[in-house]
Design an enzyme around this catalytic site. Structure first.
Site, PDB file in Angstrom:
ATOM      1  N   SER B  47       0.943  -1.215  -0.090  1.00  0.00           N
ATOM      2  CA  SER B  47       0.049   0.540   0.195  1.00  0.00           C
ATOM      3  C   SER B  47       1.039   1.163  -0.248  1.00  0.00           C
ATOM      4  O   SER B  47       1.916   1.077   0.787  1.00  0.00           O
ATOM      5  CB  SER B  47      -0.815  -0.330   1.349  1.00  0.00           C
ATOM      6  OG  SER B  47      -2.014   0.399   0.637  1.00  0.00           O
ATOM      7  N   GLU B  48       0.895   2.234  -0.960  1.00  0.00           N
ATOM      8  CA  GLU B  48       1.731   3.156  -1.299  1.00  0.00           C
ATOM      9  C   GLU B  48       1.706   4.244  -0.352  1.00  0.00           C
ATOM     10  O   GLU B  48       2.642   4.854   0.024  1.00  0.00           O
ATOM     11  CB  GLU B  48       1.037   4.556  -2.235  1.00  0.00           C
ATOM     12  CG  GLU B  48      -0.055   4.960  -2.499  1.00  0.00           C
ATOM     13  CD  GLU B  48      -1.173   3.746  -3.543  1.00  0.00           C
ATOM     14  OE1 GLU B  48      -0.635   2.345  -3.520  1.00  0.00           O
ATOM     15  OE2 GLU B  48      -1.969   4.854  -3.712  1.00  0.00           O
ATOM     16  N   ASN B  49       1.277   4.084   1.385  1.00  0.00           N
ATOM     17  CA  ASN B  49       1.323   5.052   2.140  1.00  0.00           C
ATOM     18  C   ASN B  49       1.764   4.614   3.393  1.00  0.00           C
ATOM     19  O   ASN B  49       2.386   4.612   3.827  1.00  0.00           O
ATOM     20  CB  ASN B  49      -0.326   5.258   2.401  1.00  0.00           C
ATOM     21  CG  ASN B  49      -0.579   3.921   3.366  1.00  0.00           C
ATOM     22  OD1 ASN B  49      -0.915   3.434   2.767  1.00  0.00           O
ATOM     23  ND2 ASN B  49      -1.039   4.462   4.462  1.00  0.00           N
TER      24      ASN B  49
END
Lengths: 221, 211
Positions: B47-49
């Site tokens: 997840s890019e966060n």
């Protein structure tokens, strides 16, 4: 060396009208809510805010927008469920918007902190967000030149900190905070557990050299 | 026409995710894919966060407010998970380290162009997020979406009319009516959803489907 300050108000006191302010966080995670609220009380206006999002509901950056303190937002994703204050200001033409692809935003921030003059990225090549930008073919692939993003101040949220400014983070709250610590000329961290003794150097994520001030703020959103 | 349910569409996409893949699931419909991966496969979700190894949602009322995915839903960690910051996260995406991304779309064109970040409605503030970084760096891009818009107009086109996210990036499109590969010659039919015939699906498509 002791970079600890007594309270949030003292931490945000140097922020001036017209300042460019980076604010860490993604969604509701890793946002320095205490520092944002203190900035609202402090009164600085005409701010340029650099952050991934543009605030939700009536908290965080949305409070600054509601009070009309923000002249410009530079972000990747201004539209979230409940981002009513950004939408209202945007529709009324009261806030300028620069949308930047998220990875390009992160790297522009990192580039500023790392002293680079910019970088080429394939992200956005051939799209609306690359219009007017220098491009080059590198290894046969179209790339877009992106410039560093500097800021006068960076507001950060960390889990642990020490008097030297060393920081560690919790879960997915790290996000933009370490890069913004590097890019902000004056980086201020609100820390859940601010210790008087040094952090174990093996656990430090953001070295204290990037952080100018810390303040304890226990509340986790 | 007989469209697949969201769950059946998610299961269809999940069938094509191999064991041992590093996968990024986009906001919306693609987030449901992880719940349908066949037993016995280990798929690691990015997840890019700032997490690789996204686990299932926490039990009701037991969430950690600083543990979220890119859709801002509360998550846990899976075995082998790691946290990192945004520059590292996007190095994983742009640098070709993620194997597969599953994304939603407004429009997909027969040349592989993808439009999934802005429409032509200018009163709506544009929001790009990490989509442009994903499509340039991840070698396999799957689009998962409804075959047509609510008004019946096609989302699968000869050329996109909305602003592009990436040029020539889509490998395969999974819809509630069909699975289509993007080839040098255009869209090629992989399969029709059960109960549908090619003539009806072609009529709902704004580009030629090769068979």
């Amino acid at each position: 060396m002791d970079k600890r300050l007594p309270d949030l108000a003292a931490a945000v006191a140097p922020i001036h009208d017209g300042a460019v302010v980076m604010i860490g966080g993604f969604g509701s995670s890793g946002i320095p809510f205490g520092l944002i609220d203190a900035l609202l009380d402090q009164g600085a206006t005409d701010l340029t805010v650099i952050s991934n999002n543009a605030g939700e509901k009536e908290i965080g950056i949305a409070r600054l927008l509601k009070a009309n303190r923000v002249a410009k937002v530079i972000c990747s994703y201004p539209r979230s469920p409940g981002s009513i204050w950004f939408e209202r200001r945007y529709e009324a033409g009261e806030v300028a918007l620069e949308v930047v692809p998220q990875g390009t935003l992160a790297e522009r921030i990192r580039a500023a902190g790392a002293g680079l003059g910019g970088f080429f990225t394939p992200t956005g090549y051939g799209t609306l967000l690359a219009e007017g930008k220098e491009t080059r073919k590198i290894d046969g692939r179209g790339q877009v030149f992106e410039t560093p993003l500097h800021a006068d101040f960076a507001l950060l949220r960390a889990e642990r900190g020490d008097p030297w400014g060393n920081l560690s983070f919790h879960g997915t709250a790290r996000n933009f905070n370490p890069a913004m610590a590097m890019a902000g000329k004056h980086a201020i961290a609100e820390v859940r557990a601010l210790s008087g003794t040094p952090l174990d150097p093996e656990t430090v994520v953001t070295p204290g050299i990037f952080v100018q001030a810390l303040v304890q703020h226990e509340v986790r959103p | 026409m007989t469209p697949l349910s969201n769950a059946d569409l998610a299961a269809r996409v999940a069938r094509d995710i191999p064991d041992g893949s590093y996968v990024n699931l986009g906001i919306g419909m693609p987030t449901h894919v992880s719940g349908h991966v066949p037993d016995g496969r280990e798929v690691i979700y990015h997840s890019e966060n700032g997490i690789i190894g996204v686990g299932p949602p926490p039990p009701e009322g037991r969430h950690d407010p600083e543990m979220i995915d890119a859709s801002k839903r509360f998550i846990t960690t899976a075995p082998g998970a790691a946290f990192f910051d945004h520059p590292d996260s996007f190095a994983m995406m742009r640098g070709g380290h993620i194997d597969i991304a599953v994304l939603g779309a407004y429009q997909v064109a027969e040349n592989g162009d993808l439009a999934n970040w802005a429409t032509d409605d200018e009163s709506f503030p544009p929001a790009v997020g990490g989509a442009m970084d994903l499509v340039v760096g991840v070698p396999t891009i799957y689009v998962m979406m409804r075959h047509v818009n609510r008004d019946g107009s096609p989302k699968i086109l000869e050329r996109c009319t909305y602003p592009l996210t990436g040029l020539g990036v889509v490998n395969r499109v999974y819809t509630d009516l069909a699975v289509l590969d993007v080839t040098a010659d255009g869209f090629r039919l992989v399969e029709l959803a059960p109960g549908n015939d090619l003539a009806a699906v072609q009529a709902a498509t704004g580009a030629r489907i090769l068979t």
